[in-house]
Design an enzyme around this catalytic site. Structure first.
Site, PDB file in Angstrom:
ATOM      1  N   HIS A   7       0.823  -1.210   0.000  1.00 48.30           N
ATOM      2  CA  HIS A   7       0.000   0.000   0.000  1.00 48.30           C
ATOM      3  C   HIS A   7       0.852   1.253   0.000  1.00 48.30           C
ATOM      4  CE1 HIS A   7       0.390  -0.707   4.463  1.00 48.30           C
ATOM      5  NE2 HIS A   7       0.485   0.608   4.505  1.00 48.30           N
ATOM      6  N   GLU A  43      -8.455   4.563   9.639  1.00 48.47           N
ATOM      7  CA  GLU A  43      -7.944   4.320   8.290  1.00 48.47           C
ATOM      8  C   GLU A  43      -8.976   3.654   7.395  1.00 48.47           C
ATOM      9  OE1 GLU A  43      -4.822   1.318   9.671  1.00 48.47           O
ATOM     10  OE2 GLU A  43      -5.686   0.359   7.909  1.00 48.47           O
ATOM     11  N   GLN A  60      -3.912   3.414   1.461  1.00 48.86           N
ATOM     12  CA  GLN A  60      -4.298   3.454   2.882  1.00 48.86           C
ATOM     13  C   GLN A  60      -4.467   4.918   3.264  1.00 48.86           C
ATOM     14  OE1 GLN A  60      -1.198   2.569   5.802  1.00 48.86           O
ATOM     15  NE2 GLN A  60      -2.645   1.370   7.013  1.00 48.86           N
ATOM     16  N   HIS A  84       3.830   7.331   3.710  1.00 51.43           N
ATOM     17  CA  HIS A  84       4.764   6.200   3.667  1.00 51.43           C
ATOM     18  C   HIS A  84       4.402   5.266   2.517  1.00 51.43           C
ATOM     19  CE1 HIS A  84       1.458   4.549   6.232  1.00 51.43           C
ATOM     20  NE2 HIS A  84       1.762   3.385   5.681  1.00 51.43           N
ATOM     21  N   GLU A 134       7.340   0.810   5.213  1.00 55.11           N
ATOM     22  CA  GLU A 134       6.685  -0.205   6.045  1.00 55.11           C
ATOM     23  C   GLU A 134       6.849  -1.562   5.362  1.00 55.11           C
ATOM     24  OE1 GLU A 134       2.538   0.763   6.559  1.00 55.11           O
ATOM     25  OE2 GLU A 134       2.041  -1.141   7.524  1.00 55.11           O
TER      26      GLU A 134
HETATM   27  N1  CMX Z   1       8.392  10.472   5.889  1.00 56.80           N
HETATM   28  C1  CMX Z   1       9.626  11.021   5.752  1.00 56.80           C
HETATM   29  N2  CMX Z   1      10.285  11.615   6.779  1.00 56.80           N
HETATM   30  C2  CMX Z   1       9.662  11.636   7.970  1.00 56.80           C
HETATM   31  C3  CMX Z   1       8.401  11.069   8.182  1.00 56.80           C
HETATM   32  C4  CMX Z   1       7.747  10.470   7.068  1.00 56.80           C
HETATM   33  N3  CMX Z   1       6.545   9.937   7.190  1.00 56.80           N
HETATM   34  N4  CMX Z   1       8.049  11.241   9.468  1.00 56.80           N
HETATM   35  C5  CMX Z   1       9.068  11.895  10.057  1.00 56.80           C
HETATM   36  N5  CMX Z   1      10.033  12.134   9.159  1.00 56.80           N
HETATM   37  C6  CMX Z   1      11.277  12.869   9.373  1.00 56.80           C
HETATM   38  C7  CMX Z   1      10.982  14.265   9.893  1.00 56.80           C
HETATM   39  O1  CMX Z   1      10.772  15.170   8.841  1.00 56.80           O
HETATM   40  C8  CMX Z   1      12.217  14.590  10.705  1.00 56.80           C
HETATM   41  O2  CMX Z   1      13.234  15.019   9.847  1.00 56.80           O
HETATM   42  P1  CMX Z   1      14.150  16.301  10.223  1.00 56.80           P
HETATM   43  O3  CMX Z   1      14.883  15.884  11.473  1.00 56.80           O
HETATM   44  O4  CMX Z   1      15.050  16.457   9.044  1.00 56.80           O
HETATM   45  O5  CMX Z   1      13.202  17.436  10.442  1.00 56.80           O
HETATM   46  C9  CMX Z   1      12.623  13.231  11.271  1.00 56.80           C
HETATM   47  O6  CMX Z   1      12.019  12.233  10.418  1.00 56.80           O
HETATM   48  C10 CMX Z   1      12.121  13.031  12.693  1.00 56.80           C
HETATM   49  O7  CMX Z   1      10.727  13.312  12.655  1.00 56.80           O
HETATM   50  P2  CMX Z   1       9.848  13.768  13.900  1.00 56.80           P
HETATM   51  O8  CMX Z   1       8.767  14.644  13.400  1.00 56.80           O
HETATM   52  O9  CMX Z   1      10.726  14.260  15.031  1.00 56.80           O
HETATM   53  O10 CMX Z   1       9.155  12.420  14.294  1.00 56.80           O
HETATM   54  P3  CMX Z   1       9.635  11.231  15.229  1.00 56.80           P
HETATM   55  O11 CMX Z   1      11.111  11.053  15.187  1.00 56.80           O
HETATM   56  O12 CMX Z   1       8.979  11.375  16.530  1.00 56.80           O
HETATM   57  O13 CMX Z   1       8.920  10.028  14.433  1.00 56.80           O
HETATM   58  C11 CMX Z   1       9.042   8.145  13.046  1.00 56.80           C
HETATM   59  C12 CMX Z   1       9.309   9.642  13.153  1.00 56.80           C
HETATM   60  C13 CMX Z   1       9.328   7.702  11.632  1.00 56.80           C
HETATM   61  C14 CMX Z   1       9.935   7.392  14.042  1.00 56.80           C
HETATM   62  C15 CMX Z   1       7.533   7.924  13.423  1.00 56.80           C
HETATM   63  O14 CMX Z   1       6.725   8.645  12.497  1.00 56.80           O
HETATM   64  C16 CMX Z   1       7.115   6.473  13.392  1.00 56.80           C
HETATM   65  O15 CMX Z   1       7.335   5.737  14.345  1.00 56.80           O
HETATM   66  N6  CMX Z   1       6.478   6.009  12.285  1.00 56.80           N
HETATM   67  C17 CMX Z   1       6.032   4.623  12.179  1.00 56.80           C
HETATM   68  C18 CMX Z   1       4.611   4.454  12.634  1.00 56.80           C
HETATM   69  C19 CMX Z   1       3.624   5.149  11.757  1.00 56.80           C
HETATM   70  O16 CMX Z   1       3.964   5.960  10.896  1.00 56.80           O
HETATM   71  N7  CMX Z   1       2.322   4.814  11.978  1.00 56.80           N
HETATM   72  C20 CMX Z   1       1.209   5.367  11.206  1.00 56.80           C
HETATM   73  C21 CMX Z   1       0.855   4.502  10.018  1.00 56.80           C
HETATM   74  C22 CMX Z   1       0.213   3.202  10.453  1.00 56.80           C
HETATM   75  C23 CMX Z   1       0.051   2.190   9.313  1.00 56.80           C
HETATM   76  O17 CMX Z   1       0.631   2.354   8.259  1.00 56.80           O
HETATM   77  O18 CMX Z   1      -0.694   1.203   9.537  1.00 56.80           O
HETATM   78 CO    CO Z   2       0.692   1.630   6.279  1.00 59.72          CO
END
Ligand code: CMX
Ligand code: CO
Length: 146
Positions: A7, A43, A60, A84, A134
């Protein structure tokens, strides 16, 4: 082995309005919807096509259930858009271990529960050229009871 795009995750402020856009504009219908409290999302999965490995590919659509969730924080910073991509695999455990061994941060020690009972994990976007990635193993298709 990663065998398909499972997705593309799209973050939105209003799930119902976004679902209606995809229905009215492209004719995509909601295949499944759920709330995943652990991930902090409401979602909708829109099935785009079946794939030759027996799986499928979806969009998604994601609305945050709380501001401090991953999608809530991302929306506040970036606005709506592609959040993502997700690759499908028959064995998320093996692929996670393999990818972790290549030096990419895998966010969870053990896969967690995703859409439709799938098992999911994420790779850190900073280790993937800016793409939150993912990995998904779909739930096994339930065989009918005898
Ligand atoms: N795509 C690209 N870059 C991303 C991002 C994304 N989706 N999310 C965060 N970032 C980047 C930010 O821009 C930031 O970069 P800079 O330092 O250059 O500014 C950096 O990563 C850190 O971002 P943050 O805002 O401080 O966020 P966190 O570190 O707290 O979290 C992450 C980032 C990836 C660890 C967190 O989003 C995560 O755990 N994601 C996985 C879970 C998820 O997304 N769940 C929802 C979807 C569920 C599903 O698909 O079923
Ligand atoms: Co997903």
């Amino acid at each position: 082995m990663l065998t398909r795009i499972d997705h593309i995750g799209i973050a939105c402020f209003d799930l119902d309005k976004t679902v209606e856009f995809y229905r009215a504009t492209y004719g995509f219908e909601v295949f499944h919807s759920e709330v995943n409290e652990e991930q902090g999302v409401r979602e909708a999965m829109l099935k785009i096509n079946e794939t030759s490995d027996g799986g499928a590919s979806y969009l998604q659509l994601l609305e945050p259930t709380r501001e401090d969730s991953a999608v809530g924080k991302w929306l506040a910073k970036n606005g709506e858009g592609v959040h993502h991509i997700a690759f499908g695999t028959a064995d998320v455990d093996a692929d996670s271990a393999d990818i972790r061994g290549k030096g990419v941060r895998v966010l969870y020690d053990e896969p967690r529960i995703g859409s439709m009972g799938s098992r999911i994990t994420f790779l850190h976007p900073k280790d993937c050229h800016g793409v939150l990635t993912e990995l998904v193993t779909s739930a096994p298709v339930e065989s009918p009871e005898h």
